[in-house]
Design an enzyme around this catalytic site. Structure first.
Site, mmCIF file in Angstrom:
data_model
loop_
_atom_site.group_PDB
_atom_site.id
_atom_site.type_symbol
_atom_site.label_atom_id
_atom_site.label_comp_id
_atom_site.label_asym_id
_atom_site.label_seq_id
_atom_site.Cartn_x
_atom_site.Cartn_y
_atom_site.Cartn_z
ATOM 1 N N ARG A 443 0.844 -1.198 0.000
ATOM 2 C CA ARG A 443 0.000 0.000 0.000
ATOM 3 C C ARG A 443 0.882 1.252 0.000
ATOM 4 O O ARG A 443 0.574 2.252 0.632
ATOM 5 C CB ARG A 443 -0.952 0.023 1.197
ATOM 6 C CG ARG A 443 -2.259 0.765 0.894
ATOM 7 C CD ARG A 443 -3.051 1.081 2.133
ATOM 8 N NE ARG A 443 -4.387 1.566 1.811
ATOM 9 C CZ ARG A 443 -5.136 2.289 2.620
ATOM 10 N NH1 ARG A 443 -4.703 2.618 3.822
ATOM 11 N NH2 ARG A 443 -6.321 2.688 2.266
ATOM 12 N N ASP A 478 -5.278 1.723 13.262
ATOM 13 C CA ASP A 478 -5.227 0.871 12.071
ATOM 14 C C ASP A 478 -3.802 0.386 11.801
ATOM 15 O O ASP A 478 -2.818 0.958 12.303
ATOM 16 C CB ASP A 478 -5.741 1.693 10.871
ATOM 17 C CG ASP A 478 -6.372 0.828 9.797
ATOM 18 O OD1 ASP A 478 -6.132 -0.394 9.787
ATOM 19 O OD2 ASP A 478 -7.112 1.385 8.967
ATOM 20 N N MET A 479 -3.682 -0.644 10.997
ATOM 21 C CA MET A 479 -2.381 -1.178 10.588
ATOM 22 C C MET A 479 -2.604 -1.821 9.228
ATOM 23 O O MET A 479 -3.177 -2.898 9.122
ATOM 24 C CB MET A 479 -1.929 -2.237 11.600
ATOM 25 C CG MET A 479 -0.555 -2.779 11.338
ATOM 26 S SD MET A 479 -0.520 -4.536 11.454
ATOM 27 C CE MET A 479 1.227 -4.860 11.413
ATOM 28 N N ASN A 480 -2.178 -1.114 8.173
ATOM 29 C CA ASN A 480 -2.624 -1.511 6.842
ATOM 30 C C ASN A 480 -1.629 -2.270 5.984
ATOM 31 O O ASN A 480 -1.834 -2.414 4.788
ATOM 32 C CB ASN A 480 -3.114 -0.287 6.081
ATOM 33 C CG ASN A 480 -4.556 0.019 6.441
ATOM 34 O OD1 ASN A 480 -5.361 -0.888 6.578
ATOM 35 N ND2 ASN A 480 -4.882 1.277 6.623
ATOM 36 N N CYS A 526 -7.781 -2.244 14.455
ATOM 37 C CA CYS A 526 -8.160 -2.493 13.073
ATOM 38 C C CYS A 526 -6.864 -2.825 12.351
ATOM 39 O O CYS A 526 -5.794 -2.348 12.728
ATOM 40 C CB CYS A 526 -8.760 -1.199 12.519
ATOM 41 S SG CYS A 526 -9.110 -1.226 10.757
ATOM 42 N N ASP A 548 -13.064 -5.156 6.278
ATOM 43 C CA ASP A 548 -13.396 -4.059 5.371
ATOM 44 C C ASP A 548 -14.585 -4.425 4.496
ATOM 45 O O ASP A 548 -15.119 -3.575 3.784
ATOM 46 C CB ASP A 548 -12.191 -3.702 4.495
ATOM 47 C CG ASP A 548 -11.230 -2.774 5.219
ATOM 48 O OD1 ASP A 548 -11.639 -2.189 6.246
ATOM 49 O OD2 ASP A 548 -10.084 -2.632 4.774
HETATM 50 C C1 GLA Z 1 -8.215 0.225 6.438
HETATM 51 C C2 GLA Z 1 -9.432 0.169 7.338
HETATM 52 C C3 GLA Z 1 -10.545 0.965 6.739
HETATM 53 C C4 GLA Z 1 -10.087 2.393 6.538
HETATM 54 C C5 GLA Z 1 -8.842 2.431 5.670
HETATM 55 C C6 GLA Z 1 -8.263 3.810 5.593
HETATM 56 O O1 GLA Z 1 -8.430 -0.478 5.265
HETATM 57 O O2 GLA Z 1 -9.823 -1.148 7.562
HETATM 58 O O3 GLA Z 1 -11.681 0.917 7.553
HETATM 59 O O4 GLA Z 1 -9.841 2.980 7.781
HETATM 60 O O5 GLA Z 1 -7.846 1.557 6.173
HETATM 61 O O6 GLA Z 1 -7.134 3.872 4.830
#
Ligand code: GLA
Length: 731
Positions: A443, A478-480, A526, A548
């Site tokens: 990402r 969050d942690m993406n 999240c 998501d």
């Molecule tokens: C993740 C979270 C989403 C949102 C996005 C924002 O995917 O799960 O709910 O917050 O990041 O970038």
């Protein structure tokens, strides 16, 4: 609840209300054997199960074939490289490069209460409500002590296990593997159960048969992961919600893990669970110790349902600490699916105003409020408010939202850094990377090296500074992306294997600091949806964003898998707009609400743009949330039918602990022509109590509803749903 040591038979017996766990010290050499785990039994000395009399290789009688003994003996904690070829529970490298561990019983203690696991999440209870057994094992060649901890609770059938390794030698050793669980047992034709998934398709229930050799699930991604949840079950082939035996193993940890079943030549099983040994090592100097995370063991002889309710109660009563755990959470509206990155204060205010008129209680500002973040390519790490978007600043926005009558919540992704950020330009070495190698982007971002104190402190201050600046009552943490290119510029070469675990410890420490400084904060974890939905995170946050994928029908199987272990009070669930942004399906607004009401309820849509018809339903859903949430949050969960299995409908219910109230959720996923009106048999009610059932004219006894069941009204079309409220007749 009782833990006892029987001197003559050298047996340890752990009894919960309905299960027993038995170990014994064997032979002159004091091997610690695993004797029994399962339904509660009256006898303590069942050492015949160890088959020592039938085993011609017992070392004190036959030193010729020690290896054969070690390779067949049901051990409580397997050693390494001394003759047992099955999975090891511990591996070390000593100063001479030797690898080998052989552990023997040394001492034990039994006491009331339970020790905290330093730096790690763990279950807890007041001293008079739980008991612990510590068994000290020793390898006297290495001068290594291994302490096995077992705790039980007055009100639970769960047994928790953890392990501590202490280097008592004068030399440094490298711990290269440490499991938290090792259980040897006979294979009674069990099958294996796990929760597999992917991004936006987390925690799908999966059964598989157990073959010879090793079958495992795990994560080497630096988080517990979307792909596999840190859980395995071993269950009868005929397991159902209400009958059959199941052993559930769940790991209270948010990083790399392995959970494995090994079937050997004698059809014996060895179940192991712990930190994944890939990329793992930990240096222990003289007198240093390593604490392995805690695992929870639950045995049920009354099907999956009882196991589920045992996990739910354990986590609600003995793991989650948040002041919100027994409270209704504010109904929130989150702007992510409403606006993505394209918003400003005025847009948020217009959402807040409209939300207020329908009874929504909190506005959550998601990703995009900081740095120059107008898409996901930049600014992570630069936690300064973007005043082009939030004119007048954050406090001004929060005050305005509060004036409207809504609480305010905010999104962070504290563990990350964008290559295009001031932070990365200033400190490129703060990103996790292998020396000399450009790390892989995911990402378009890198992961911060939280094992370095200055990095963790920067992260903490960035978040805390924002929280101190305005009346912010909720954080979505969050942690993406998952970790890769594991290397730290802050760790010595021989300590590089410590990074993944140190990273998890640092995340825990950051969240601990946060909830300590802001004790009233509602924290929601999240990770790209539900990539870090594990018991470890529940120690810090009472709720976790489930997925998501907000499509109500996809959510049925995601929430079914999640609720197999996790209380409904922990499942982040929102109503979103249609066609659904992930799968494109259109579902009635009512169904989206009914499905989200099974979790922490909220909205994830542009309320200023949806139809009046949909808007009008929000007030009704808000009313239902207030009416039912105590029940959903605190009640006992029963699964009645699974759409995943029957392909037509999903049905579950929640029953209050006093059995006076219940709520049934029924979702007809697919309709079919000429179908008979469906009957469902309810669960969990008191057979002797008389109940009124919403939609039925007369009242009925619990035994009628449990056995004869109710019929569900006919619904035309797909994805239709209904909630059925049940109450004890007063007086
Ligand atoms: C993740 C979270 C989403 C949102 C996005 C924002 O995917 O799960 O709910 O917050 O990041 O970038």
């Amino acid at each position: 609840m009782n833990i006892e040591y029987f001197e003559t038979s050298r047996v340890f017996k752990i009894d919960t209300n309905s299960t027993s766990y038995i170990m014994a010290v064997c032979d002159r050499e004091k091997f610690l054997g695993h004797v029994y785990y399962g339904q509660k039994i009256s006898d303590s000395d069942v050492n015949y199960l160890l088959r020592l009399n039938e085993n011609p290789f017992v070392p004190s009688l036959n030193s010729r074939d020690r290896g054969a003994f070690l390779d067949s003996f049901p051990t409580e904690f397997s050693g390494h490289n001394v003759g047992d070829y099955r999975e090891s529970s511990i591996e070390v490298i000593d100063k001479n490069g030797n690898r080998g561990v052989s552990l023997f019983y040394k001492s034990h203690s039994i006491y009331k209460g339970k020790k905290k696991l330093y730096g790690l999440p763990s279950t807890f209870a007041p001293d008079d409500k739980c008991m612990t057994l510590e068994i000290h094992l020793e390898d006297d060649v290495l001068n290594l002590e291994v302490v096995l901890f077992y705790s039980i609770f007055e009100d639970s059938d769960a047994i928790t296990r953890s392990v501590k390794v202490i280097n008592k030698s004068d030399d440094t050793i490298s711990l290269t593997k440490i499991m938290s669980v090792c259980v040897d047992m006979d294979d009674d034709n069990f099958q294996m159960l796990d929760l597999q998934g992917a991004w936006a398709r987390e925690r799908q229930i999966e059964y598989r048969s157990i073959g010879h050799g090793k079958q495992s699930i795990g994560s080497t991604r630096g988080e517990s992961s979307h792909q596999e949840n840190p859980f395995i079950g071993l269950c009868d082939q005929s397991i159902s919600q209400d009958s059959g035996r199941i052993y559930g193993f769940h790991f209270i940890y948010s990083g790399n893990f392995i959970a494995q079943v090994e079937k050997n030549q004698f059809d014996m099983l060895r179940i192991t669970m712990g930190i994944h040994p890939d990329n793992f090592s930990f240096e222990l100097q003289k007198n240093e110790e390593f604490t392995a995370p805690e695992a929870v063991l639950v045995f049920s002889s009354e099907g999956l349902g009882k196991m589920t309710r045992t996990f739910h109660d354990l986590y609600r009563n003995h793991l989650i600490r948040s002041p919100y755990k027994n409270k209704k959470r504010p109904i929130l509206i989150n702007n992510w699916e409403a606006t993505y990155f394209d918003f400003d204060s005025e847009k948020l205010i217009s959402i807040a105003k409209e939300a207020k008129t329908h009874g929504i209680e909190m506005l959550v500002m998601d990703d995009g409020w900081f740095g120059k973040r107008n898409d996901d390519n930049s600014s992570l790490g630069d936690w300064q408010v973007n005043e082009d978007k939030l004119k007048g600043g954050l406090k001004n926005l929060v005050d305005r939202v509060n004036e409207i009558g809504l609480k305010f919540g905010i999104w962070f992704e504290p563990e990350m850094v964008s290559p295009d950020s001031d932070l990365y330009r200033e400190h490129p070495d703060w990103a996790i990377a292998i020396q000399g190698r450009m790390p892989s982007r995911s990402r378009n971002q890198f992961v911060l090296d939280l094992s370095r104190k200055e990095v963790a402190d920067y992260v903490y201050e960035s978040v805390a500074k924002i929280l101190r600046s305005a009346n912010i009552e909720y954080v979505k943490w969050d942690m993406n992306r998952q970790l890769s290119d594991i290397g730290s510029s802050g760790l010595a070469p021989q300590r590089q294997g410590e990074l993944m675990h140190r990273y998890v410890l640092a995340v825990y420490d950051l969240q601990e600091r946060l909830i300590t400084e802001f004790p009233d904060l509602l924290l929601e974890n999240c990770s790209g949806g539900g990539g870090r939905f594990d018991p470890g995170m529940l120690y810090y946050s009472p709720q976790i964003w489930c997925s998501d994928d907000t499509d109500a029908i996809e959510r049925l199987s995601i929430q079914e898998g999640t609720a197999l272990l996790y209380p409904l009070s922990t499942m982040g669930a929102h109503v979103s707009d249609c066609p659904n942004h992930i799968v494109g399906r259109t579902t009635p607004f009512e169904t989206r609400g009914n499905v989200a009401l099974a979790g922490t309820f909220g909205y994830e849509l542009d309320i200023t743009k949806i139809s009046n018809e949909d808007k009008n339903q929000i007030s009704k859903q808000v009313e239902m949330y207030h009416k039912y949430n105590d029940l959903v949050r605190e009640g006992d969960y029963y699964r009645i039918a699974s759409y995943r299995e029957n392909h037509y409908f999903d049905c579950y219910m929640v029953v209050s602990k006093d059995k006076k109230k219940a709520l049934v959720t029924y979702v007809q996923v697919r309709n079919r022509a000429n179908a008979h009106v469906r009957k469902i048999r309810l669960k969990g009610l008191d057979p002797q109590k008389k109940y009124t059932v919403e939609g039925m004219e007369k009242a009925y006894y619990g035994d009628t509803l449990l056995n004869a069941g109710i019929v569900v009204k006919n619904m035309r079309g797909d994805s239709q749903s209904t909630l059925i409220y049940i109450r004890e007749v007063e007086g």
